[in-house]
Design a protein around this motif. Sequence first.
Motif, PDB file in Angstrom:
ATOM      1  N   GLN A 106       0.846  -1.187   0.000  1.00 28.57           N
ATOM      2  CA  GLN A 106       0.000   0.000   0.000  1.00 28.57           C
ATOM      3  C   GLN A 106       0.878   1.231   0.000  1.00 28.57           C
ATOM      4  OE1 GLN A 106      -2.473   0.214   3.422  1.00 28.57           O
ATOM      5  NE2 GLN A 106      -4.199   1.036   2.292  1.00 28.57           N
ATOM      6  N   GLY A 107       0.499   2.236  -0.721  1.00 29.91           N
ATOM      7  CA  GLY A 107       1.262   3.469  -0.727  1.00 29.91           C
ATOM      8  C   GLY A 107       1.051   4.257   0.562  1.00 29.91           C
ATOM      9  N   HIS A 108       1.784   5.346   0.707  1.00 26.97           N
ATOM     10  CA  HIS A 108       1.601   6.192   1.886  1.00 26.97           C
ATOM     11  C   HIS A 108       1.970   7.613   1.495  1.00 26.97           C
ATOM     12  CE1 HIS A 108       5.977   6.658   2.682  1.00 26.97           C
ATOM     13  NE2 HIS A 108       6.031   5.501   2.067  1.00 26.97           N
ATOM     14  N   PRO A 109       1.452   8.576   2.227  1.00 26.37           N
ATOM     15  CA  PRO A 109       1.773   9.960   1.854  1.00 26.37           C
ATOM     16  C   PRO A 109       3.272  10.233   1.967  1.00 26.37           C
ATOM     17  CG  PRO A 109      -0.048   9.891   3.425  1.00 26.37           C
ATOM     18  CD  PRO A 109       0.525   8.509   3.353  1.00 26.37           C
ATOM     19  N   HIS A 110       3.751  11.059   1.069  1.00 22.42           N
ATOM     20  CA  HIS A 110       5.149  11.499   1.094  1.00 22.42           C
ATOM     21  C   HIS A 110       5.438  12.206   2.423  1.00 22.42           C
ATOM     22  CE1 HIS A 110       8.650  13.933  -0.055  1.00 22.42           C
ATOM     23  NE2 HIS A 110       8.800  13.098  -1.088  1.00 22.42           N
ATOM     24  N   ILE A 111       6.663  12.152   2.880  1.00 20.53           N
ATOM     25  CA  ILE A 111       7.007  12.721   4.178  1.00 20.53           C
ATOM     26  C   ILE A 111       6.653  14.214   4.273  1.00 20.53           C
ATOM     27  CG2 ILE A 111       9.430  12.887   3.407  1.00 20.53           C
ATOM     28  CD1 ILE A 111       8.119  12.623   7.030  1.00 20.53           C
ATOM     29  N   ILE A 112       6.846  14.947   3.184  1.00 23.84           N
ATOM     30  CA  ILE A 112       6.509  16.383   3.204  1.00 23.84           C
ATOM     31  C   ILE A 112       4.994  16.554   3.384  1.00 23.84           C
ATOM     32  CG2 ILE A 112       6.573  18.559   1.915  1.00 23.84           C
ATOM     33  CD1 ILE A 112       9.314  17.601   2.618  1.00 23.84           C
ATOM     34  N   GLU A 113       4.259  15.695   2.657  1.00 24.18           N
ATOM     35  CA  GLU A 113       2.802  15.728   2.757  1.00 24.18           C
ATOM     36  C   GLU A 113       2.374  15.437   4.204  1.00 24.18           C
ATOM     37  OE1 GLU A 113       0.801  16.659   0.409  1.00 24.18           O
ATOM     38  OE2 GLU A 113      -1.048  16.220   1.520  1.00 24.18           O
ATOM     39  N   GLN A 114       3.070  14.488   4.834  1.00 24.16           N
ATOM     40  CA  GLN A 114       2.724  14.148   6.224  1.00 24.16           C
ATOM     41  C   GLN A 114       2.935  15.344   7.158  1.00 24.16           C
ATOM     42  OE1 GLN A 114       4.417  10.424   7.700  1.00 24.16           O
ATOM     43  NE2 GLN A 114       4.535   9.638   5.637  1.00 24.16           N
ATOM     44  N   PRO A 317       7.866  23.429   5.186  1.00 23.18           N
ATOM     45  CA  PRO A 317       7.779  22.030   5.631  1.00 23.18           C
ATOM     46  C   PRO A 317       9.003  21.191   5.244  1.00 23.18           C
ATOM     47  CG  PRO A 317       5.774  22.695   4.510  1.00 23.18           C
ATOM     48  CD  PRO A 317       6.739  23.817   4.347  1.00 23.18           C
ATOM     49  N   ASP A 318       9.618  21.512   4.107  1.00 30.19           N
ATOM     50  CA  ASP A 318      10.806  20.754   3.696  1.00 30.19           C
ATOM     51  C   ASP A 318      11.900  20.890   4.759  1.00 30.19           C
ATOM     52  OD1 ASP A 318      10.455  20.502   0.323  1.00 30.19           O
ATOM     53  OD2 ASP A 318       9.397  22.107   1.366  1.00 30.19           O
ATOM     54  N   ARG A 319      12.112  22.152   5.156  1.00 27.35           N
ATOM     55  CA  ARG A 319      13.154  22.428   6.138  1.00 27.35           C
ATOM     56  C   ARG A 319      12.815  21.790   7.489  1.00 27.35           C
ATOM     57  NH1 ARG A 319      17.361  25.125   7.944  1.00 27.35           N
ATOM     58  NH2 ARG A 319      17.120  26.330   9.857  1.00 27.35           N
ATOM     59  N   MET A 320      11.537  21.847   7.851  1.00 28.66           N
ATOM     60  CA  MET A 320      11.117  21.223   9.110  1.00 28.66           C
ATOM     61  C   MET A 320      11.399  19.726   9.100  1.00 28.66           C
ATOM     62  SD  MET A 320       7.650  22.816  10.470  1.00 28.66           S
ATOM     63  CE  MET A 320       7.492  24.539  10.864  1.00 28.66           C
ATOM     64  N   ALA A 321      11.055  19.090   7.966  1.00 23.89           N
ATOM     65  CA  ALA A 321      11.270  17.642   7.873  1.00 23.89           C
ATOM     66  C   ALA A 321      12.768  17.324   7.886  1.00 23.89           C
ATOM     67  CB  ALA A 321      10.616  17.094   6.605  1.00 23.89           C
ATOM     68  N   MET A 322      13.563  18.166   7.233  1.00 20.94           N
ATOM     69  CA  MET A 322      15.019  17.934   7.228  1.00 20.94           C
ATOM     70  C   MET A 322      15.563  17.980   8.648  1.00 20.94           C
ATOM     71  SD  MET A 322      16.278  20.167   3.971  1.00 20.94           S
ATOM     72  CE  MET A 322      18.018  19.746   3.991  1.00 20.94           C
ATOM     73  N   ARG A 339      13.721   3.635  -1.201  1.00 17.44           N
ATOM     74  CA  ARG A 339      14.493   3.265  -0.006  1.00 17.44           C
ATOM     75  C   ARG A 339      14.509   4.430   0.978  1.00 17.44           C
ATOM     76  NH1 ARG A 339      19.763   1.797  -3.150  1.00 17.44           N
ATOM     77  NH2 ARG A 339      18.971   3.705  -4.110  1.00 17.44           N
ATOM     78  N   PHE A 340      14.530   5.654   0.430  1.00 17.20           N
ATOM     79  CA  PHE A 340      14.478   6.837   1.281  1.00 17.20           C
ATOM     80  C   PHE A 340      13.053   7.054   1.807  1.00 17.20           C
ATOM     81  CE2 PHE A 340      13.539  11.410   1.625  1.00 17.20           C
ATOM     82  CZ  PHE A 340      14.443  11.774   2.619  1.00 17.20           C
ATOM     83  N   LEU A 341      12.088   7.062   0.894  1.00 17.91           N
ATOM     84  CA  LEU A 341      10.714   7.426   1.255  1.00 17.91           C
ATOM     85  C   LEU A 341      10.073   6.435   2.225  1.00 17.91           C
ATOM     86  CD1 LEU A 341       9.500   8.610  -2.254  1.00 17.91           C
ATOM     87  CD2 LEU A 341      10.124  10.038  -0.309  1.00 17.91           C
ATOM     88  N   ASN A 342      10.420   5.143   2.063  1.00 15.66           N
ATOM     89  CA  ASN A 342       9.766   4.135   2.896  1.00 15.66           C
ATOM     90  C   ASN A 342      10.198   4.178   4.356  1.00 15.66           C
ATOM     91  OD1 ASN A 342       8.207   3.250   0.829  1.00 15.66           O
ATOM     92  ND2 ASN A 342       9.491   1.497   0.305  1.00 15.66           N
ATOM     93  N   GLN A 343      11.188   5.019   4.668  1.00 23.86           N
ATOM     94  CA  GLN A 343      11.560   5.170   6.081  1.00 23.86           C
ATOM     95  C   GLN A 343      10.506   5.971   6.822  1.00 23.86           C
ATOM     96  OE1 GLN A 343      15.910   6.163   6.664  1.00 23.86           O
ATOM     97  NE2 GLN A 343      15.644   6.594   4.490  1.00 23.86           N
ATOM     98  N   PHE A 344       9.607   6.603   6.067  1.00 24.90           N
ATOM     99  CA  PHE A 344       8.657   7.513   6.716  1.00 24.90           C
ATOM    100  C   PHE A 344       7.223   7.022   6.588  1.00 24.90           C
ATOM    101  CE2 PHE A 344      12.202   9.988   4.947  1.00 24.90           C
ATOM    102  CZ  PHE A 344      12.798  10.344   6.146  1.00 24.90           C
ATOM    103  N   ILE A 345       7.046   5.683   6.573  1.00 25.77           N
ATOM    104  CA  ILE A 345       5.695   5.139   6.437  1.00 25.77           C
ATOM    105  C   ILE A 345       4.899   5.405   7.712  1.00 25.77           C
ATOM    106  CG2 ILE A 345       4.381   2.987   6.262  1.00 25.77           C
ATOM    107  CD1 ILE A 345       6.476   1.972   4.336  1.00 25.77           C
ATOM    108  N   GLY A 346       5.601   5.430   8.826  1.00 23.13           N
ATOM    109  CA  GLY A 346       4.914   5.398  10.123  1.00 23.13           C
ATOM    110  C   GLY A 346       4.255   6.685  10.551  1.00 23.13           C
ATOM    111  N   GLY A 347       4.328   7.745   9.794  1.00 26.80           N
ATOM    112  CA  GLY A 347       3.727   9.000  10.222  1.00 26.80           C
ATOM    113  C   GLY A 347       4.768   9.899  10.862  1.00 26.80           C
ATOM    114  N   THR A 348       4.312  11.069  11.314  1.00 25.66           N
ATOM    115  CA  THR A 348       5.262  12.094  11.736  1.00 25.66           C
ATOM    116  C   THR A 348       5.499  12.121  13.238  1.00 25.66           C
ATOM    117  OG1 THR A 348       3.378  13.572  11.684  1.00 25.66           O
ATOM    118  CG2 THR A 348       4.875  13.666   9.824  1.00 25.66           C
ATOM    119  N   LYS A 349       4.773  11.274  13.999  1.00 23.03           N
ATOM    120  CA  LYS A 349       4.926  11.422  15.459  1.00 23.03           C
ATOM    121  C   LYS A 349       5.901  10.408  16.038  1.00 23.03           C
ATOM    122  CE  LYS A 349       1.349  14.331  16.407  1.00 23.03           C
ATOM    123  NZ  LYS A 349       0.494  14.919  17.395  1.00 23.03           N
TER     124      LYS A 349
END
Length: 349
Positions: A106-114, A317-322, A339-349
């Motif tokens: 299943q896909g998931h929102p991009h980290i910036i989107e999160q 948001p880009d800078r915040m995520a960085m 490989r990079f994006l899938n590290q952020f499947i779990g959400g932002t908290k």
Amino acid sequence: MNLLEKLNLLAEKIDVEVKTLKTLEAVEAFKIKVLGRNGALTDLMKELRNVPKEEKPALGKRANEIRQAINEALDGLTKEIEAEVLQKKMEQETIDVTLPGQPVTQGHPHIIEQVMQQIEDLFLSMGYEIVEGTEIVSDVMNFERVNVPKDHPARDMQDSFYIDDHHLLRTQTSAVQPLVLEQHDFTKGPLKVISPGKVYRRDNDDATHSHQFHQIEGMVVAEGITMGDLLGTLELMSKEIFGENREVRFRPSYFPFTEPSVEVDVSCFKCGGKGCNVCKQSGWIEILGAGMIHPNVLKMSGIDSNKYTGFAFGTGPDRMAMLKYGVNDIRQFYLNDERFLNQFIGGTK
Ligand code: PHE
């Protein structure tokens, strides 16, 4: 017994025996027993050599008939047995519907989107409205109506992608300010808006700059809005993103559309303010620009700047995520490397 009689006798015996064959192995063994190098029929055919010449054709023909009949019988039998085996197998094998299936990825929102959604949720919970502007804007909206006239040096800092003489890819979400301001009906209550989206600047892309990135603009305008409201609001946002116990500080700065203007720092979420590599030993991290909306901006949108005041902020948001995830190259966000994006499947908290 002459050879013809022997052949006929063998043919009869074979007819009987074929009927007793029940397995593919038995069929194969029987074939070898009769037609193999030392098989019964092969042996009889060797005897052909010894019969008188004129009898040979008839005998040879008979031997061939028998061989062909055997082959046909055995082929037919093989097919029958195979069909039976398959039938039995199908009867025995039932499908176990309780076995686990193949997982569907299943896909998931991009980290910036999160990160953006997290900020949007916070502001929605405080009664803000979300307004999305367009990415192509007139330079009037992007610059003039936010108090950056044609010859203003601040335009250079945001040197941009022009589409024609009067339109460009917006360099800042502040371009939505005039639209929102002129449309708001203050008899219905204060103006509280955030506006997320992409912005574009002609930057030489490097590890911390991309020609395209995201901003979230925030604005509140009403009677009696002060810098204190701005500070409290940004404190809430900082805690939401970087965790409880975050402190916020203002440093004087300059933006043409706010007066006074501030750069906003948050106490380092990694070291708590003692100094580390994330905050470059200062204890503070710069997260956004903000200020009290300049009276000229209000006036140009038809708002009485003696009656109403407001704050605005613009955050990335880009800078915040960085910062939050220790990503040291902004371009990682746009490479679409799973490989990079899938590290952020779990959400932002
Ligand atoms: N628009 C500014 C920028 O892009 C940020 C900002 C927004 C500053 C609102 C003050 C008020 O850098």
